[in-house]
Structure formats: structure tokens, C-alpha cells
Scaffold this motif. Structure first.
Motif, PDB file in Angstrom:
ATOM      1  N   LEU A 102       0.850  -1.187   0.000  1.00 12.65           N
ATOM      2  CA  LEU A 102       0.000   0.000   0.000  1.00 12.65           C
ATOM      3  C   LEU A 102       0.888   1.240   0.000  1.00 12.65           C
ATOM      4  O   LEU A 102       1.830   1.351   0.775  1.00 12.65           O
ATOM      5  CB  LEU A 102      -0.915   0.018   1.218  1.00 12.65           C
ATOM      6  CG  LEU A 102      -1.992  -1.062   1.245  1.00 12.65           C
ATOM      7  CD1 LEU A 102      -2.695  -1.083   2.585  1.00 12.65           C
ATOM      8  CD2 LEU A 102      -2.986  -0.847   0.141  1.00 12.65           C
ATOM      9  N   ASN A 107      -6.913   4.410   1.869  1.00 11.65           N
ATOM     10  CA  ASN A 107      -7.224   3.878   0.553  1.00 11.65           C
ATOM     11  C   ASN A 107      -8.729   3.755   0.398  1.00 11.65           C
ATOM     12  O   ASN A 107      -9.472   3.664   1.376  1.00 11.65           O
ATOM     13  CB  ASN A 107      -6.573   2.495   0.399  1.00 11.65           C
ATOM     14  CG  ASN A 107      -5.080   2.566   0.612  1.00 11.65           C
ATOM     15  OD1 ASN A 107      -4.329   2.842  -0.294  1.00 11.65           O
ATOM     16  ND2 ASN A 107      -4.645   2.334   1.843  1.00 11.65           N
ATOM     17  N   PHE A 110      -8.655  -2.025  -2.421  1.00 14.28           N
ATOM     18  CA  PHE A 110      -7.470  -2.877  -2.303  1.00 14.28           C
ATOM     19  C   PHE A 110      -7.857  -4.260  -2.809  1.00 14.28           C
ATOM     20  O   PHE A 110      -8.941  -4.750  -2.516  1.00 14.28           O
ATOM     21  CB  PHE A 110      -7.035  -2.975  -0.833  1.00 14.28           C
ATOM     22  CG  PHE A 110      -5.960  -3.989  -0.569  1.00 14.28           C
ATOM     23  CD1 PHE A 110      -4.620  -3.650  -0.682  1.00 14.28           C
ATOM     24  CD2 PHE A 110      -6.283  -5.288  -0.211  1.00 14.28           C
ATOM     25  CE1 PHE A 110      -3.624  -4.587  -0.436  1.00 14.28           C
ATOM     26  CE2 PHE A 110      -5.300  -6.227   0.043  1.00 14.28           C
ATOM     27  CZ  PHE A 110      -3.970  -5.872  -0.067  1.00 14.28           C
ATOM     28  N   ARG A 112      -5.458  -7.843  -3.451  1.00 16.90           N
ATOM     29  CA  ARG A 112      -4.157  -8.503  -3.618  1.00 16.90           C
ATOM     30  C   ARG A 112      -4.200  -9.909  -3.058  1.00 16.90           C
ATOM     31  O   ARG A 112      -4.973 -10.227  -2.161  1.00 16.90           O
ATOM     32  CB  ARG A 112      -3.053  -7.739  -2.877  1.00 16.90           C
ATOM     33  CG  ARG A 112      -2.855  -6.345  -3.385  1.00 16.90           C
ATOM     34  CD  ARG A 112      -1.438  -6.101  -3.835  1.00 16.90           C
ATOM     35  NE  ARG A 112      -1.349  -4.820  -4.506  1.00 16.90           N
ATOM     36  CZ  ARG A 112      -1.278  -3.646  -3.924  1.00 16.90           C
ATOM     37  NH1 ARG A 112      -1.298  -3.560  -2.631  1.00 16.90           N
ATOM     38  NH2 ARG A 112      -1.199  -2.548  -4.635  1.00 16.90           N
TER      39      ARG A 112
END
Length: 143
Positions: A102, A107, A110, A112
Motif C-alpha cells: 500500500l 485507501n 485494495f 491482492r
């Protein structure tokens, strides 16, 4: 010469005051240690589900914390929307301070593949000091 009733009252106060002071000292120490910070809310999925939606509000400088157990190799996806728009964001920390790539402290999304098995901490914050509160909807998915 002291009145007998007055002597009894003085004796009762003498016995109560040290006990009251002890209670206050213990209570003050407990509050100082705890710092008033709540434990993060544990995110658990319903049976057979891989996603959940969390609604909340952050006001002032407060934060909302959530913890999620996930395994190495699973894909974690987090998306947050807020009212007013773009006024709430999140930060994510992995187990043992694993680097999640990050680039920012806050944020809006996200997704991942996770590098480690363990608890992942999601912290939701208000991004705009000009508003009093931000209502958010956060979708968390693990596959």
C-alpha cells in the motif's frame, strides 16, 4: 467533651474515607492502562459466504477497527464508499507487519493475494476534517 453521636459519625467517616480513596486510585489506574480504546471488531463470514458488507460512521478523529483472519495465497478485496463521497478511507496492516504494497495511509480500494496467514487489521478513518461525520459502506471479500 465530645458528643457520643458526633464521635460515632467521625469514626464511621474515618473508616470509609481510606476505602473510598483506594477505590478511586484503582479505578484511575485501570482507566489509564486501558486508554479507552476498544478492541477491533472481528469480521466473520456467514457459512458458505466469501464476502460481507459493513456499514458504519466515523466522527471527528475517531477510527473504526476491524480484524480479519485470512490465509496465505487467498485474495483479499476491500472497497469502501462513503457519504459525503470520498470522506472515509481505510488502512490495512498484515500479520507481523508484512508489507502489503500500500502506498498511502488511506485507501478506497485494495485487492491482492495475501503473502501470509494470520490476522489482517483494517482501520477506517474520516478523510475530510471539514465535515463532522462520514457514513461508510465497506465490502470485504476473501477468496
Amino acid at each position: 467533651m465530645t458528643h457520643p453521636l458526633l464521635a460515632k459519625v467521625a469514626k464511621a467517616f474515618a473508616a470509609v474515607i481510606p476505602f473510598t480513596l483506594l477505590i478511586l486510585i484503582v479505578y484511575s489506574a485501570a482507566m489509564a492502562q486501558g486508554g479507552g480504546k476498544a478492541e477491533p471488531k472481528r469480521i466473520e463470514f456467514r457459512s458458505g459466504a466469501s464476502s460481507t458488507i459493513i456499514n458504519g460512521t466515523v466522527r471527528g478523529a475517531e477510527q473504526a477497527e476491524y480484524v480479519l483472519a485470512a490465509k496465505k495465497g487467498q485474495t483479499l478485496t476491500i472497497k469502501i464508499t462513503s457519504v459525503p463521497a470520498r470522506t472515509a478511507g481505510f488502512d490495512l496492516h498484515g500479520p507481523q507487519d508484512v508489507d502489503l504494497g500500500l502506498e498511502f495511509d488511506t485507501n478506497l480500494s485494495f485487492s491482492r493475494r495475501l503473502p501470509k496467514t494470520g490476522d489482517y487489521l483494517i482501520t477506517v478513518v474520516k478523510l475530510n476534517d471539514a465535515i463532522r461525520a462520514s457514513k461508510y459502506t465497506m465490502t470485504v471479500t476473501v477468496r
